[in-house]
Design a protein around this motif. Structure first.
Motif, PDB file in Angstrom:
ATOM      1  N   LYS A 174      23.404  31.643  38.463  1.00 19.27           N
ATOM      2  CA  LYS A 174      23.753  30.332  37.899  1.00 19.27           C
ATOM      3  C   LYS A 174      24.429  30.477  36.525  1.00 19.27           C
ATOM      4  N   ALA A 175      25.133  31.579  36.350  1.00 24.85           N
ATOM      5  CA  ALA A 175      25.795  31.864  35.068  1.00 24.85           C
ATOM      6  C   ALA A 175      27.179  31.238  34.973  1.00 24.85           C
ATOM      7  N   GLY A 176      27.675  30.645  36.050  1.00 31.39           N
ATOM      8  CA  GLY A 176      29.030  30.099  36.038  1.00 31.39           C
ATOM      9  C   GLY A 176      30.057  31.195  36.202  1.00 31.39           C
ATOM     10  N   VAL A 177      31.179  31.050  35.507  1.00 27.59           N
ATOM     11  CA  VAL A 177      32.266  32.019  35.637  1.00 27.59           C
ATOM     12  C   VAL A 177      32.113  33.103  34.575  1.00 27.59           C
ATOM     13  N   VAL A 178      32.063  34.360  35.024  1.00 27.06           N
ATOM     14  CA  VAL A 178      31.960  35.490  34.097  1.00 27.06           C
ATOM     15  C   VAL A 178      33.036  36.512  34.467  1.00 27.06           C
ATOM     16  N   PRO A 179      33.554  37.247  33.492  1.00 29.29           N
ATOM     17  CA  PRO A 179      34.565  38.264  33.802  1.00 29.29           C
ATOM     18  C   PRO A 179      33.944  39.478  34.474  1.00 29.29           C
ATOM     19  N   GLY A 180      34.638  40.009  35.480  1.00 29.96           N
ATOM     20  CA  GLY A 180      34.225  41.272  36.078  1.00 29.96           C
ATOM     21  C   GLY A 180      34.818  42.441  35.310  1.00 29.96           C
ATOM     22  N   LEU A 181      34.744  43.620  35.885  1.00 25.90           N
ATOM     23  CA  LEU A 181      35.287  44.805  35.225  1.00 25.90           C
ATOM     24  C   LEU A 181      36.802  44.856  35.317  1.00 25.90           C
ATOM     25  N   GLY A 182      37.392  44.080  36.221  1.00 23.63           N
ATOM     26  CA  GLY A 182      38.845  43.977  36.296  1.00 23.63           C
ATOM     27  C   GLY A 182      39.543  45.206  36.824  1.00 23.63           C
ATOM     28  N   LEU A 183      38.852  46.003  37.635  1.00 24.65           N
ATOM     29  CA  LEU A 183      39.455  47.234  38.157  1.00 24.65           C
ATOM     30  C   LEU A 183      40.036  47.074  39.551  1.00 24.65           C
ATOM     31  N   LEU A 184      39.796  45.932  40.185  1.00 25.06           N
ATOM     32  CA  LEU A 184      40.372  45.659  41.492  1.00 25.06           C
ATOM     33  C   LEU A 184      40.948  44.246  41.503  1.00 25.06           C
ATOM     34  N   PRO A 185      42.046  44.025  42.233  1.00 25.74           N
ATOM     35  CA  PRO A 185      42.679  42.695  42.288  1.00 25.74           C
ATOM     36  C   PRO A 185      41.911  41.770  43.220  1.00 25.74           C
ATOM     37  N   ALA A 186      40.817  41.227  42.720  1.00 23.46           N
ATOM     38  CA  ALA A 186      39.952  40.401  43.543  1.00 23.46           C
ATOM     39  C   ALA A 186      39.187  39.432  42.664  1.00 23.46           C
ATOM     40  N   ALA A 187      38.710  38.340  43.283  1.00 32.85           N
ATOM     41  CA  ALA A 187      37.860  37.367  42.617  1.00 32.85           C
ATOM     42  C   ALA A 187      36.695  37.038  43.543  1.00 32.85           C
ATOM     43  N   VAL A 188      35.544  36.678  42.946  1.00 33.72           N
ATOM     44  CA  VAL A 188      34.315  36.457  43.707  1.00 33.72           C
ATOM     45  C   VAL A 188      33.820  35.045  43.472  1.00 33.72           C
ATOM     46  N   ALA A 189      33.420  34.384  44.541  1.00 36.76           N
ATOM     47  CA  ALA A 189      32.768  33.077  44.452  1.00 36.76           C
ATOM     48  C   ALA A 189      31.473  33.130  45.257  1.00 36.76           C
ATOM     49  N   PHE A 190      30.348  32.865  44.598  1.00 36.90           N
ATOM     50  CA  PHE A 190      29.061  32.856  45.286  1.00 36.90           C
ATOM     51  C   PHE A 190      28.877  31.536  46.031  1.00 36.90           C
ATOM     52  N   ARG A 191      28.355  31.634  47.245  1.00 38.41           N
ATOM     53  CA  ARG A 191      28.129  30.462  48.077  1.00 38.41           C
ATOM     54  C   ARG A 191      26.659  30.389  48.486  1.00 38.41           C
ATOM     55  N   PRO A 192      26.125  29.181  48.696  1.00 36.23           N
ATOM     56  CA  PRO A 192      24.707  29.047  49.061  1.00 36.23           C
ATOM     57  C   PRO A 192      24.353  29.753  50.361  1.00 36.23           C
ATOM     58  N   ASP A 193      25.240  29.676  51.353  1.00 31.86           N
ATOM     59  CA  ASP A 193      24.967  30.328  52.638  1.00 31.86           C
ATOM     60  C   ASP A 193      25.193  31.833  52.508  1.00 31.86           C
ATOM     61  N   LYS A 194      24.239  32.589  53.024  1.00 35.11           N
ATOM     62  CA  LYS A 194      24.361  34.050  52.982  1.00 35.11           C
ATOM     63  C   LYS A 194      25.145  34.543  54.190  1.00 35.11           C
ATOM     64  N   THR A 195      26.068  35.461  53.941  1.00 33.69           N
ATOM     65  CA  THR A 195      26.792  36.117  55.030  1.00 33.69           C
ATOM     66  C   THR A 195      25.938  37.242  55.583  1.00 33.69           C
ATOM     67  N   LEU A 196      25.622  37.162  56.865  1.00 31.22           N
ATOM     68  CA  LEU A 196      24.867  38.199  57.580  1.00 31.22           C
ATOM     69  C   LEU A 196      25.660  38.525  58.837  1.00 31.22           C
ATOM     70  N   ALA A 197      26.203  39.722  58.913  1.00 31.52           N
ATOM     71  CA  ALA A 197      27.098  40.042  60.013  1.00 31.52           C
ATOM     72  C   ALA A 197      27.084  41.536  60.309  1.00 31.52           C
ATOM     73  N   ARG A 198      27.597  41.874  61.487  1.00 31.94           N
ATOM     74  CA  ARG A 198      27.765  43.271  61.903  1.00 31.94           C
ATOM     75  C   ARG A 198      29.250  43.483  62.204  1.00 31.94           C
ATOM     76  N   PRO A 199      30.100  43.638  61.175  1.00 33.12           N
ATOM     77  CA  PRO A 199      31.543  43.744  61.385  1.00 33.12           C
ATOM     78  C   PRO A 199      31.951  45.114  61.923  1.00 33.12           C
ATOM     79  N   GLU A 200      33.133  45.144  62.512  1.00 33.68           N
ATOM     80  CA  GLU A 200      33.753  46.391  62.952  1.00 33.68           C
ATOM     81  C   GLU A 200      35.206  46.386  62.489  1.00 33.68           C
ATOM     82  N   GLY A 201      35.706  47.568  62.166  1.00 35.66           N
ATOM     83  CA  GLY A 201      37.084  47.683  61.720  1.00 35.66           C
ATOM     84  C   GLY A 201      37.535  49.130  61.753  1.00 35.66           C
TER      85      GLY A 201
END
Length: 495
Positions: free
Chosen positions: A350-377
């Motif tokens: 519940k910290a709101g928006v905080v800066p990451g380490l900035g080492l990868l071109p990505a952004a993160v948004a936390f959502r109430p629903d948890k992702t639980l999956a068995r992906p393949e790739g």
């Protein structure tokens, strides 16, 4: 045969999980239809079942020992600490609340019913159920609400064997004290003891074993010797203290050195087991910038508290060391999230928006629903099967694809747990790491992690078969504890 048994322990990390797995493997080899069960587990190492339920990683390992696909009934309640005071409650594989110790009481009756219903279903479906306790059955401050140890034994009429870690010292006092602290009704379920992790000649233990049997009126079912290399999906970060180097020798090859940042709320550190099994790879868990200096690969593992653990990285100087580092860096799940440019979290911290380490071109948004999956790739033509457990959703805006995440230069990120257990992918990734690190290293093409895990499970089954009184265990499972003497309660000792 039909029956059940509860494997308790004098302490956390006494060996309950591996003894339970060993008994499951031993019974399965006898043709017994056996299933594992842990009513309530507090752990940050978890797994996703085929139908998308989250359970403790140790119960998934025990299911494999029994030759089964893991299901939610094997671990109906999972508590995932996010701080010293609050835990996420996962019920039948799905998160239902985030509570502190006092709020937990409101869920107790619901959780107790769920645990007993799961155990009933397993007992109806299988010949034998081997239950694992949690912590110690003598945690008398928690006894009134207990649903994992003696509360379960009483409710389901289970015989109990108590495992003690003799390598820590004080095992006989722990055995006697465990029984003495229980009330008479609980004591009636304690059938006896198993000594775990013994180094030396068993004959030297005989006087102590005889004395503890005389004092308690309960049997010692055997002494399990110390056996190196049994890192099997442990559930407690206490086990990290004994796994600072790889399980297999380098066999004279050029060593590849891996430093894993030991985050305060580290989760699913079992992701690194496959690396530790590679000949020539040394895996260390580290907490200071200086320990990164000689690493060929640094891993930021999963975290139950991404924003708080990111703050810890900054406080320790590790964030600056990672930013300045030249060489391969891998972020997995929470570690991947930390490597992003920005983290928006109104769910976990519940910290709101905080800066990451900035080492990868990505952004993160936390959502109430948890992702639980068995992906393949796949990556570079190598198939990968994995699993996902996260609230934070990563959006990639550039870089080279890497599994479900991305790569930018020497930095890799993915939300997939278990990817390194895929042998061809692991070897390809290590080849890339060796090139980037300037190392003369070649992964062993004969290393199969699935086979190594099976070998370890067989080794546990062998330990049970060779060092425990299996005839007595079978009678205990089928017929229960039988009459046992009552020890004086702790308040009357010496009276």
């Amino acid at each position: 045969m039909k029956g059940a048994l509860l494997v308790a322990g004098t302490t956390s990390d006494a060996g309950k999980s591996v003894v339970t797995a060993g008994i499951c493997r031993w019974l399965a080899r006898q043709g017994v239809r056996v299933a594992p069960f842990k009513a309530q587990n507090m752990s940050l190492n978890s797994f996703v079942t085929a139908d998308g339920a989250e359970i403790g990683r140790a119960q998934a390992m025990q299911a494999q020992a029994a030759g089964l696909e893991p299901v939610a009934d094997m671990n109906p309640i999972l508590l995932k600490p996010g701080s010293d005071r609050r835990s996420q409650v996962v019920l039948m594989g799905r998160p239902v609340a985030d509570v502190d110790a006092l709020e937990y009481g409101a869920f107790r009756d619901r959780l107790r019913r769920a645990a007993l219903e799961s155990l009933d279903r397993l007992r109806a479906a299988y010949d034998v159920v081997i239950c694992e306790g949690a912590g110690s059955p003598a945690e008398i401050n928690l006894r009134a609400g207990d649903i994992a140890n003696m509360g379960l034994a009483r409710a389901a009429d289970l015989p109990v064997v108590v495992v003690g870690d003799i390598d820590r010292g004080g095992v006989f006092a722990a055995f006697y004290g465990t029984v003495a602290l229980l009330d008479e009704a609980d004591q009636a379920h304690i059938a006896g003891f198993v000594v775990n992790k013994f180094r030396g000649a068993v004959e030297l233990l005989r006087p102590g074993l005889d004395t503890i049997e005389q004092l308690t009126g309960r049997a010692v079912y055997g002494v399990l010797p110390w056996l190196d290399g049994l890192w099997l999906d442990v559930e407690d970060s206490l086990a990290l203290d004994s796994r600072q180097v790889q399980a297999r020798e380098p066999y004279g090859r050029q060593t590849l050195r891996v430093a894993v940042v030991r985050l305060p709320r580290i989760s699913n550190f079992t992701d690194l087991d496959a690396l530790a099994c590679e000949p020539g790879v040394v895996v260390r868990f580290v907490t200071s910038p200086a320990e990164l200096d000689d690493a060929d690969l640094v891993v930021l593992p999963g975290s139950r508290a991404t924003v708080d653990d990111l703050a810890w990285l900054r406080e320790r100087g590790l964030a600056d060391a990672l930013a300045a580092r030249k060489g391969p860096l891998l972020g997995i799940c929470g570690g991947f999230q930390m490597l992003s440019h920005e983290i928006a979290d109104e769910v976990e911290s519940k910290a709101g928006v905080v800066p990451g380490l900035g080492l990868l071109p990505a952004a993160v948004a936390f959502r109430p629903d948890k992702t639980l999956a068995r992906p393949e790739g796949s990556w570079r033509g190598h198939e990968v099967k994995a699993y996902e457990i996260h609230h934070g959703v990563v959006t990639v805006s550039g870089g080279e694809p890497f599994l479900d995440g991305c790569r930018e230069g020497d930095v890799f990120g993915t939300t997939w747990h278990g990817a390194l257990e895929n042998d061809a992918f692991r070897r390809a990734f290590l080849r890339e790491v060796a090139v980037l690190a300037g190392r003369d290293f070649t992964a062993d093409p004969g290393t199969c992690f699935a086979d190594l895990r099976e070998e370890r499970l067989d080794a546990l089954g062998d330990l049970v078969e060779r060092h425990l009184d299996t005839g007595a265990l079978l009678r205990l499972i089928e017929k229960g504890t039988g009459p046992v003497p009552t020890l004086p309660p702790a308040g009357r000792l010496g009276a």
